[in-house]
Design a protein around this motif. Structure first.
Motif, PDB file in Angstrom:
ATOM      1  N   LYS A  64       8.148  17.164   3.682  1.00 33.57           N
ATOM      2  CA  LYS A  64       8.108  16.549   2.349  1.00 33.57           C
ATOM      3  C   LYS A  64       9.211  17.074   1.437  1.00 33.57           C
ATOM      4  O   LYS A  64       9.567  16.410   0.461  1.00 33.57           O
ATOM      5  CB  LYS A  64       6.745  16.775   1.699  1.00 33.57           C
ATOM      6  N   GLU A  69       8.209  10.952   1.120  1.00 34.59           N
ATOM      7  CA  GLU A  69       7.415  10.003   1.898  1.00 34.59           C
ATOM      8  C   GLU A  69       6.730  10.677   3.085  1.00 34.59           C
ATOM      9  O   GLU A  69       5.647  10.265   3.505  1.00 34.59           O
ATOM     10  CB  GLU A  69       8.294   8.856   2.400  1.00 34.59           C
ATOM     11  N   GLY A 209      -3.954   5.681   2.139  1.00 33.67           N
ATOM     12  CA  GLY A 209      -3.005   5.694   1.039  1.00 33.67           C
ATOM     13  C   GLY A 209      -2.963   4.367   0.331  1.00 33.67           C
ATOM     14  O   GLY A 209      -3.934   3.596   0.324  1.00 33.67           O
ATOM     15  N   HIS A 242       1.548   7.425   6.965  1.00 41.30           N
ATOM     16  CA  HIS A 242       1.558   8.307   5.796  1.00 41.30           C
ATOM     17  C   HIS A 242       0.155   8.816   5.527  1.00 41.30           C
ATOM     18  O   HIS A 242      -0.827   8.255   6.016  1.00 41.30           O
ATOM     19  CB  HIS A 242       2.024   7.562   4.534  1.00 41.30           C
ATOM     20  N   GLU A 244      -1.525   9.592   1.762  1.00 41.86           N
ATOM     21  CA  GLU A 244      -1.281   9.609   0.314  1.00 41.86           C
ATOM     22  C   GLU A 244      -2.547   9.894  -0.480  1.00 41.86           C
ATOM     23  O   GLU A 244      -2.469  10.149  -1.686  1.00 41.86           O
ATOM     24  CB  GLU A 244      -0.694   8.270  -0.124  1.00 41.86           C
ATOM     25  N   ASP A 252      -5.590   9.291  -5.159  1.00 43.85           N
ATOM     26  CA  ASP A 252      -4.364   9.499  -4.396  1.00 43.85           C
ATOM     27  C   ASP A 252      -3.470  10.507  -5.098  1.00 43.85           C
ATOM     28  O   ASP A 252      -3.677  10.854  -6.264  1.00 43.85           O
ATOM     29  CB  ASP A 252      -3.619   8.175  -4.187  1.00 43.85           C
ATOM     30  N   TYR A 253      -2.487  10.995  -4.365  1.00 40.27           N
ATOM     31  CA  TYR A 253      -1.457  11.833  -4.962  1.00 40.27           C
ATOM     32  C   TYR A 253      -0.439  10.933  -5.651  1.00 40.27           C
ATOM     33  O   TYR A 253      -0.134   9.841  -5.170  1.00 40.27           O
ATOM     34  CB  TYR A 253      -0.744  12.668  -3.895  1.00 40.27           C
ATOM     35  N   ILE A 255       2.959   9.144  -6.744  1.00 39.28           N
ATOM     36  CA  ILE A 255       4.174   8.830  -6.001  1.00 39.28           C
ATOM     37  C   ILE A 255       5.219   9.919  -6.242  1.00 39.28           C
ATOM     38  O   ILE A 255       5.328  10.442  -7.354  1.00 39.28           O
ATOM     39  CB  ILE A 255       4.720   7.456  -6.428  1.00 39.28           C
ATOM     40  N   GLN A 260       1.012  18.377  -1.096  1.00 36.72           N
ATOM     41  CA  GLN A 260      -0.278  17.723  -0.939  1.00 36.72           C
ATOM     42  C   GLN A 260      -1.242  18.651  -0.179  1.00 36.72           C
ATOM     43  O   GLN A 260      -1.542  18.430   0.996  1.00 36.72           O
ATOM     44  CB  GLN A 260      -0.118  16.383  -0.198  1.00 36.72           C
ATOM     45  N   GLU A 263      -4.923  17.160   1.643  1.00 37.11           N
ATOM     46  CA  GLU A 263      -4.852  15.900   2.372  1.00 37.11           C
ATOM     47  C   GLU A 263      -6.089  15.688   3.247  1.00 37.11           C
ATOM     48  O   GLU A 263      -6.574  16.631   3.879  1.00 37.11           O
ATOM     49  CB  GLU A 263      -3.630  15.877   3.294  1.00 37.11           C
TER      50      GLU A 263
END
Length: 300
Positions: A64, A69, A209, A242, A244, A252-253, A255, A260, A263
């Motif tokens: 990351k 992404e 995600g 992914h 997310e 979600d986290y 953008i 993270q 997760e």
């Protein structure tokens, strides 16, 4: 041609052929994925995490700190060639050494399963930039085919016809995958089902995600297609590209998050496909952001 049995399957003129037939064999997903760090500057994760799901299947994740992404990629070995599914979000081999990593994995596999020649097929779940950026690293690689990610080229290459409900087989040499057209998120999106492991590889169509929908009618038809397909086959895990979501249902986290720590698992189930099918019915094409416990549907 001389055939004799071996522990792994068959020997053909001394060449070990793996037997990929039989019921799907689940692999190892007891892994802590690299998920960034509080300070990207001081990140010590590898550029690419390598996890051996089983002897013939590898899951890769991009760091990351290199690209937020952090896509997952998949390397599947057959008797004749390997399939690399997606090439990540970064073109530069200096920052993202995908070719070097894949070459090393292929060498290791060939060290256990000797071949005079062995091919590599580089394909994609769809054509967005965070899934095709590393394609150029494989230019000029011997015995390698990189599938053009343009929608018409993808369908032509895999032999997908006008009836998108009919999957096409992809044979890696005894290891056969089913390729399903999966437009909705992206026109060129395809899903891969590996008969030997039962893995359903769904790209950005289904994952934990934000499910961005570009074409709502096509997305609904794709989800219907995947639900029907999974109902008739043993699906061990549904794996997208992914993560997310957080560990809190429906959250979600943001953008561009590069850390993270909470997760949820990468793997989903065929039951999640049915949950998305229910969401499609409930949303009915209304534009906006629609939040569910394990995914968030963005309709444009």
């Amino acid at each position: 041609m001389a055939w004799t049995t071996s522990a792994g399957g068959w020997l053909v003129d001394g060449m070990d052929l793996i037997d990929f037939s039989g019921s799907p064999r689940p692999g190892d997903l007891g892994v802590r994925w690299i998920h960034g760090s509080e300070s990207a500057k001081h990140n010590t994760d590898p550029d690419i995490q390598v996890h051996r799901y089983d002897e013939h299947t590898v899951i890769l994740r991009q760091n990351k700190a290199i690209n937020y992404e952090a896509p997952f990629m998949f390397l599947l070995f057959g008797n004749d060639r390997a399939l690399l599914l997606d090439t990540g979000a970064t073109a530069s081999p200096a920052y993202f050494p995908l070719r070097r990593t894949v070459d090393a994995l292929v060498r290791d596999w060939l060290g256990e399963h000797s071949r005079e020649r062995y091919g590599l097929l580089v394909a994609h779940t769809h054509g967005h930039g965070d899934h095709i950026a590393g394609d150029g690293q494989f230019a000029g690689r011997p015995d390698t085919v990189v599938v053009d990610p343009a929608p018409e080229r993808v369908r032509e290459f895999f032999g997908l016809g006008d009836d998108l409900d009919v999957p096409a087989p992809l044979d890696l040499g005894g290891r056969v995958l089913d390729v399903l057209a999966s437009p909705g998120h992206h026109r060129a999106a395809v899903t891969f089902y590996d008969r030997s492991t039962g893995l359903l590889l769904t790209g950005d169509t289904v994952y934990r995600g934000r499910l961005y929908v570009e074409d709502w009618p096509e997305f609904g038809r794709t989800i219907d297609r995947l639900v029907r397909f999974a109902a008739d086959r043993p699906v061990t895990h549904v794996l997208g590209c992914h993560i997310e979501m957080t560990g809190v249902p429906g959250e979600d986290y943001p953008i561009r998050t590069t850390y993270q720590p909470d997760e949820p698992p990468l793997q989903m189930t065929a039951g999640h496909l049915r949950e998305i099918r229910h969401a499609v019915t409930e949303i009915g094409g209304r534009p906006g952001v629609h939040v569910y416990p394990d995914f968030i549907v963005h309709v444009r």
